[in-house]
Design an enzyme around this catalytic site. Structure first.
Site, PDB file in Angstrom:
ATOM      1  N   ARG A 124       0.809  -1.231   0.000  1.00  0.00           N
ATOM      2  CA  ARG A 124       0.000   0.000   0.000  1.00  0.00           C
ATOM      3  C   ARG A 124       0.839   1.278   0.000  1.00  0.00           C
ATOM      4  NH1 ARG A 124      -3.181  -3.530   3.246  1.00  0.00           N
ATOM      5  NH2 ARG A 124      -5.155  -4.019   2.192  1.00  0.00           N
ATOM      6  N   LYS A 146       4.139  11.189 -11.151  1.00  0.00           N
ATOM      7  CA  LYS A 146       3.246  10.455 -12.043  1.00  0.00           C
ATOM      8  C   LYS A 146       3.913   9.139 -12.433  1.00  0.00           C
ATOM      9  CE  LYS A 146       0.975  12.740 -15.282  1.00  0.00           C
ATOM     10  NZ  LYS A 146       0.656  13.733 -16.347  1.00  0.00           N
ATOM     11  N   GLU A 188      11.888  17.355 -24.386  1.00  0.00           N
ATOM     12  CA  GLU A 188      11.216  17.748 -23.149  1.00  0.00           C
ATOM     13  C   GLU A 188      11.807  19.037 -22.582  1.00  0.00           C
ATOM     14  OE1 GLU A 188       8.563  16.545 -21.803  1.00  0.00           O
ATOM     15  OE2 GLU A 188       8.341  14.470 -22.460  1.00  0.00           O
ATOM     16  N   LYS A 229       9.212  22.492 -13.835  1.00  0.00           N
ATOM     17  CA  LYS A 229       8.267  21.434 -13.490  1.00  0.00           C
ATOM     18  C   LYS A 229       7.930  21.463 -12.006  1.00  0.00           C
ATOM     19  CE  LYS A 229       6.876  16.738 -14.232  1.00  0.00           C
ATOM     20  NZ  LYS A 229       7.089  15.477 -14.980  1.00  0.00           N
ATOM     21  N   GLU A 239      -2.885  17.100 -11.090  1.00  0.00           N
ATOM     22  CA  GLU A 239      -3.322  17.455 -12.439  1.00  0.00           C
ATOM     23  C   GLU A 239      -4.825  17.753 -12.497  1.00  0.00           C
ATOM     24  OE1 GLU A 239      -2.835  15.823 -16.998  1.00  0.00           O
ATOM     25  OE2 GLU A 239      -1.460  15.081 -15.480  1.00  0.00           O
ATOM     26  N   ARG A 243      -1.411  21.803 -14.249  1.00  0.00           N
ATOM     27  CA  ARG A 243      -0.376  20.798 -14.489  1.00  0.00           C
ATOM     28  C   ARG A 243      -0.572  20.120 -15.842  1.00  0.00           C
ATOM     29  NH1 ARG A 243       2.139  16.097 -10.503  1.00  0.00           N
ATOM     30  NH2 ARG A 243       3.402  15.094 -12.114  1.00  0.00           N
ATOM     31  N   ASN A 247       1.614  18.494 -20.425  1.00  0.00           N
ATOM     32  CA  ASN A 247       1.352  17.518 -21.483  1.00  0.00           C
ATOM     33  C   ASN A 247       1.411  18.143 -22.873  1.00  0.00           C
ATOM     34  OD1 ASN A 247       0.811  15.145 -19.841  1.00  0.00           O
ATOM     35  ND2 ASN A 247      -1.027  16.211 -19.173  1.00  0.00           N
ATOM     36  N   HIS A 250       1.938  16.091 -25.970  1.00  0.00           N
ATOM     37  CA  HIS A 250       1.790  14.680 -25.621  1.00  0.00           C
ATOM     38  C   HIS A 250       0.525  14.035 -26.182  1.00  0.00           C
ATOM     39  CE1 HIS A 250       5.089  15.675 -23.021  1.00  0.00           C
ATOM     40  NE2 HIS A 250       5.116  14.481 -22.480  1.00  0.00           N
ATOM     41  N   HIS A 254       1.467  10.816 -27.843  1.00  0.00           N
ATOM     42  CA  HIS A 254       1.038   9.521 -27.322  1.00  0.00           C
ATOM     43  C   HIS A 254       0.253   8.738 -28.366  1.00  0.00           C
ATOM     44  CE1 HIS A 254       1.293  10.671 -22.757  1.00  0.00           C
ATOM     45  NE2 HIS A 254       2.468  10.434 -23.301  1.00  0.00           N
ATOM     46  N   HIS A 269       9.716   8.026 -27.039  1.00  0.00           N
ATOM     47  CA  HIS A 269       8.769   8.981 -26.452  1.00  0.00           C
ATOM     48  C   HIS A 269       9.112  10.427 -26.783  1.00  0.00           C
ATOM     49  CE1 HIS A 269       6.001  10.861 -23.692  1.00  0.00           C
ATOM     50  NE2 HIS A 269       6.998  11.424 -23.049  1.00  0.00           N
TER      51      HIS A 269
END
Length: 377
Positions: A124, A146, A188, A229, A239, A243, A247, A250, A254, A269
């Site tokens: 957990r 993330k 990036e 960042k 997010e 935030r 992206n 992206h 993606h 990527h």
């Protein structure tokens, strides 16, 4: 050896440091033990990174009294899967690590994302340390918490927010990166300028060759990206607001990664992000939100550093525009069926655009599909 640059991610009781500089693998044990005394550890890495850096990290951990269990996975985007997630979880449990122990990611974004997800769910939630070995991971995926894996239906669709306790960005390890991987990480870097720091983008335009060469400019660029960042993450950890600006590029990127089945031989990527940022600028110009001159400026810089900037730069055939739109509709930034994009009003003026008509996106994808795009010069 000079002291590393420290960038703090300000999250109250869960704040943590990003250390940036040379020689941090050798100091890993001391830095981790100072923050998590008496801890035991597992190191998750991949075959390629293990061959280059695992021995140095193990020696660095041992100086802090940490004898790690090691879990080595195959390299590549396809490792971000349920099967390898299970392998990491089982390896951590087999090592009999407790909840207060630490799981260390030694690798690029794939290893960092997968390891962070495993650390977030096993027992957990366990302590997590990022030791990113690619430029892309140092400036982006290692910071902000993330984590996740891919699904056949899309990228990063399964995961959790789980912040690290520490990020160690050893700039010396970047000297072993293939040039293609360094370029992918540079995409990036450029992204932070294109979102809301136009002066940073202009600095990169003037200094990118020095960033590639290493030295003070490289460390300065990495620290600048991490500060950008960290500022956003501190404002919007989960997010729910701006935030999502991180992206930028992206959504298209993606989709292209999904369309190439995450085949790193065709598209990695950062290359997808580069093409995605160029497409976002071009799409914004198509919607009369930004000047075509800004799109041309971004495309020119991506070309200068050797990055792909259009779908036609991807080897092999791509699915048609409707299939690409299908990947976009699976994107995690879709809300109740409405398409959300990060668009721009110019360099450094990105914004969140909701309820973008699917018909506009489909038309744009059709116009820029390689069958059409190859005619543009």
């Amino acid at each position: 050896m000079s002291e590393p640059v420290t960038v703090e991610v300000g999250l109250g009781e869960r704040a943590y440091d990003i250390l940036i500089g040379p020689g941090l693998l050798a100091r890993a044990g001391a830095e981790i033990s100072r923050r998590l005394p008496g801890t035991r550890a597992a190191v998750v890495t991949d075959d390629n990174v293990a061959a280059a850096h695992l021995d140095a990290l193990k020696a660095g951990l041992e100086t802090g009294g940490i004898q790690p269990a090691v879990i080595t996975l195959p390299a590549g985007e396809k490792t971000k899967s349920f099967a390898h997630l299970e392998e990491v979880v089982d390896g951590v449990l087999a090592a009999k690590l407790e909840r207060g122990d630490v799981v260390i990611a030694l690798g690029g974004g794939v290893i960092g994302d997968l390891t962070g997800f495993a650390a977030g769910i096993v027992r957990r939630g366990m302590n997590f340390v990022q030791i990113p070995t690619s430029l892309l991971a140092q400036v982006d995926s290692s910071v902000g918490g993330k984590t996740g894996i891919n699904s056949p239906r899309g990228k990063n669709l399964v995961g959790v927010f789980h912040q690290p306790k520490l990020v160690l960005a050893d700039t010396e390890v970047l000297d072993t990166l293939p040039i293609r991987e360094f370029r992918a990480g540079y995409a990036e870097l450029a992204k932070y300028g294109l979102i809301d720091r136009p002066a940073f983008f202009a600095w990169l335009e003037a200094n990118w060759e020095k960033v590639f060469a290493g030295g003070a400019e490289r460390a300065e660029a990495i620290a600048g990206a991490c500060r950008a960042k960290a500022d956003v993450v501190a404002r919007d950890e989960f997010e729910t607001g701006d935030r999502a600006l991180l992206n930028f590029g992206h959504t298209f990127g993606h989709a292209l990664e999904g369309a190439t089945q995450y085949d790193g031989g065709r598209l990695v990527h950062g290359e997808g992000v580069a093409i995605g940022m160029a497409l976002a600028h071009r799409f914004s110009a198509r919607l009369n939100l930004a000047s075509p001159d800004d799109a041309a400026r971004v495309e020119a810089h991506l070309r200068a550093v050797g990055l792909p900037w259009r779908m036609a730069d991807i080897p092999g055939e791509l699915p048609d525009a409707e299939a690409l739109l299908g990947f976009i509709t699976q994107d995690k930034k879709v809300s109740r069926g409405a398409l959300t994009f990060i668009l721009t009003r110019g360099v450094g003026q990105a914004f969140i655009a909701k309820d973008v008509p699917a018909s506009e996106v489909l038309s744009f994808l059709s116009e820029n599909h390689p069958g059409q795009e190859s005619r543009r010069r």
